[in-house]
Design a protein around this motif. Structure first.
Motif, PDB file in Angstrom:
ATOM      1  N   GLN A 143      11.404  20.809   0.260  1.00  0.00           N
ATOM      2  CA  GLN A 143      11.237  19.611   1.087  1.00  0.00           C
ATOM      3  C   GLN A 143      12.442  18.687   0.906  1.00  0.00           C
ATOM      4  N   LEU A 204       9.277   4.671  -3.008  1.00  0.00           N
ATOM      5  CA  LEU A 204       8.015   4.938  -3.707  1.00  0.00           C
ATOM      6  C   LEU A 204       7.417   6.252  -3.238  1.00  0.00           C
ATOM      7  N   ASP A 207       4.149  11.129  -6.216  1.00  0.00           N
ATOM      8  CA  ASP A 207       4.397  12.320  -7.033  1.00  0.00           C
ATOM      9  C   ASP A 207       5.423  11.980  -8.116  1.00  0.00           C
ATOM     10  N   ALA A 234       1.134   4.953  -1.695  1.00  0.00           N
ATOM     11  CA  ALA A 234       1.567   4.075  -0.600  1.00  0.00           C
ATOM     12  C   ALA A 234       0.439   3.182  -0.105  1.00  0.00           C
TER      13      ALA A 234
HETATM   14  C1  LIG Z   1       7.141  15.556   3.806  1.00  0.00           C
HETATM   15  S1  LIG Z   1       7.536  14.697   2.363  1.00  0.00           S
HETATM   16  C2  LIG Z   1       8.865  13.649   2.898  1.00  0.00           C
HETATM   17  C3  LIG Z   1       9.715  13.170   1.760  1.00  0.00           C
HETATM   18  C4  LIG Z   1      10.933  12.347   2.177  1.00  0.00           C
HETATM   19  N1  LIG Z   1      10.563  11.134   2.857  1.00  0.00           N
HETATM   20  C5  LIG Z   1      11.854  13.202   3.028  1.00  0.00           C
HETATM   21  O1  LIG Z   1      11.940  12.943   4.226  1.00  0.00           O
HETATM   22  O2  LIG Z   1      12.472  14.130   2.477  1.00  0.00           O
HETATM   23  C6  LIG Z   1       6.208  13.566   2.197  1.00  0.00           C
HETATM   24  C7  LIG Z   1       6.270  12.760   0.939  1.00  0.00           C
HETATM   25  O3  LIG Z   1       5.194  11.812   0.977  1.00  0.00           O
HETATM   26  C8  LIG Z   1       4.668  11.706  -0.326  1.00  0.00           C
HETATM   27  N2  LIG Z   1       3.310  11.172  -0.212  1.00  0.00           N
HETATM   28  C9  LIG Z   1       2.237  11.767   0.368  1.00  0.00           C
HETATM   29  N3  LIG Z   1       1.159  10.974   0.250  1.00  0.00           N
HETATM   30  C10 LIG Z   1       1.564   9.861  -0.413  1.00  0.00           C
HETATM   31  C11 LIG Z   1       0.914   8.670  -0.815  1.00  0.00           C
HETATM   32  N4  LIG Z   1      -0.396   8.473  -0.581  1.00  0.00           N
HETATM   33  N5  LIG Z   1       1.628   7.733  -1.459  1.00  0.00           N
HETATM   34  C12 LIG Z   1       2.955   7.921  -1.698  1.00  0.00           C
HETATM   35  N6  LIG Z   1       3.621   9.024  -1.344  1.00  0.00           N
HETATM   36  C13 LIG Z   1       2.930   9.980  -0.696  1.00  0.00           C
HETATM   37  C14 LIG Z   1       4.743  13.121  -0.869  1.00  0.00           C
HETATM   38  O4  LIG Z   1       4.674  13.158  -2.286  1.00  0.00           O
HETATM   39  C15 LIG Z   1       6.072  13.582  -0.319  1.00  0.00           C
HETATM   40  O5  LIG Z   1       7.124  13.305  -1.210  1.00  0.00           O
END
Ligand SMILES: C[S@@+](CC[C@H](N)C(=O)[O-])C[C@H]1O[C@@H](n2cnc3c(N)ncnc32)[C@H](O)[C@@H]1O
Length: 356
Positions: A143, A204, A207, A234
């Motif tokens: 990712q 933020l 993970d 979040a």
């Molecule tokens: C598809 S990835 C995108 C990561 C980054 N923004 C990128 O574009 O490379 C989604 C991210 O959202 C985070 N995430 C999912 N649910 C979350 C939450 N409730 N609070 C904070 N982060 C969250 C995941 O851990 C993951 O790192």
């Protein structure tokens, strides 16, 4: 080929062949076989095994497969097996070994292998309705790697400059403060800090392993002093607020509680600030035949994004295709009044401005 059944059978055969490419490219990437060919030049199986600490018989079979698949070249196919020398053509070197290139694609097979690693849990999830948190190393690193080069090269040079007020604010005094929600390995945060030398960024992500990686990445890119990362949900971040820009790249649809996350973004953005939610570019509604983007995103959705968004009680279960109507409903439930396409040209994403 006459019948629909024959065409579908042929399509599955073609797809199976393509899966062989995906899985063997994964081996080549993870074992450093492409990198070793790029660094050391053409090699026999024994040479390459010696360079990479692998077993020559396995490496020979892999080399022959890669040449048969047209990914590698072979200098002397008629030579005895142990003397055949294989090479990485320049195009394959760019696509498989040059991480700064926008064409670098080695993370793609890794991301698909990560999906396959999830299949036993997914079989169970289909029966129970439970979610599956993201988690394998391959999923996390793929990712991060999928977006890395584009963030570093395009975010501050091509994408945000198309949103003139945001770009202007990020370039002006007093230094703007940015919040990157669901920051993963931090590449968007790092790209913002590199491209806009005044800004301070908070990233933020819930993970902690991604947050640790993001900190190391920021330090390695020389922006650790202006970028801080926080392990937090979040939906309930403990941050001071007053941000000039709050941005969420491809993360809202993964969140089990997207409305709470949007409400938190609304609390944290300054009165004159901007909230940008960047999501997959999908159609307005389910239609057939589906667009290529919708088809691709349904694959991601079934295999990983929906299971993420099904975690915990009351999970929204959004899925990858966060269509305009659903995002607007979430935004209104969070206290915003509307959403608009911010007009950033991008093949795969829509940059939504979410307004109060
Ligand atoms: C598809 S990835 C995108 C990561 C980054 N923004 C990128 O574009 O490379 C989604 C991210 O959202 C985070 N995430 C999912 N649910 C979350 C939450 N409730 N609070 C904070 N982060 C969250 C995941 O851990 C993951 O790192």
């Amino acid at each position: 080929m006459n019948s629909d059944a024959e065409r579908l059978a042929a399509r599955i055969a073609d797809a199976s062949l393509a899966v062989h490419d995906v899985l063997t490219i994964y081996l080549g990437e993870r074992l450093g076989l492409y990198d070793a060919l790029a660094a050391g030049g053409p090699a026999t199986a024994d040479d390459l095994a010696g360079r990479t600490g692998t077993h020559p018989r396995y490496v020979r079979e892999w080399l022959e497969h890669q040449a048969a698949a047209g990914i590698l070249g072979c200098e002397d196919p008629a030579a005895p097996a142990e003397r055949r020398r294989f090479l990485l053509p320049p195009a394959a070197a760019e696509v498989l070994t040059e991480r700064e290139s926008l064409l670098w694609s080695a993370a793609r097979p890794r991301s698909l292998v990560a999906l396959a690693q999830k299949l036993p849990a997914l079989l169970e999830a289909f029966r129970t309705g439970e979610g599956i948190p993201d988690g394998t190393d391959d999923a996390r690193t793929a990712q991060a790697d999928l977006g890395r080069a584009a963030f570093l090269r395009l975010l501050a040079t091509e994408w945000l400059p198309r949103i003139a007020d945001v770009d202007g604010r990020l370039r002006s005094e007093p230094p703007a403060r940015v919040l990157d929600v669901g920051c993963g390995a931090g590449w968007a945060s790092i790209a913002l800090a590199r491209g806009y030398p005044l800004v301070r960024v908070d990233g933020l992500d819930f993970d902690p392993l991604s947050v640790g990686t993001a900190r190391a990445n920021a330090d390695a890119h020389g922006v650790g002093a202006r970028v801080a990362f926080h392990a937090a949900d979040a939906a309930s971040p403990d941050l001071p607020g007053g941000y000039d820009l709050v941005v969420a790249f491809e993360s809202l649809h993964d969140m089990p509680r997207p409305v709470e996350a949007l409400a938190a973004m609304r609390r944290l953005v300054a009165p004159a600030g901007t909230v940008l939610v960047v999501e997959e570019k999908v159609g307005e509604a389910f239609t057939l035949p589906a667009s290529p983007n919708d088809r691709l995103n349904y694959g991601w959705s079934v295999l990983t994004c929906l299971p993420s968004a099904m975690c915990g009680p009351g999970a929204a279960g959004t899925g990858t295709l966060l269509r305009r109507e659903t995002l607007l409903r979430y935004a209104r439930e969070a206290g915003f009044s509307s959403i608009e396409d911010a007009g950033v040209p991008h093949d795969a994403w829509t940059f939504w401005r979410v307004t109060s």
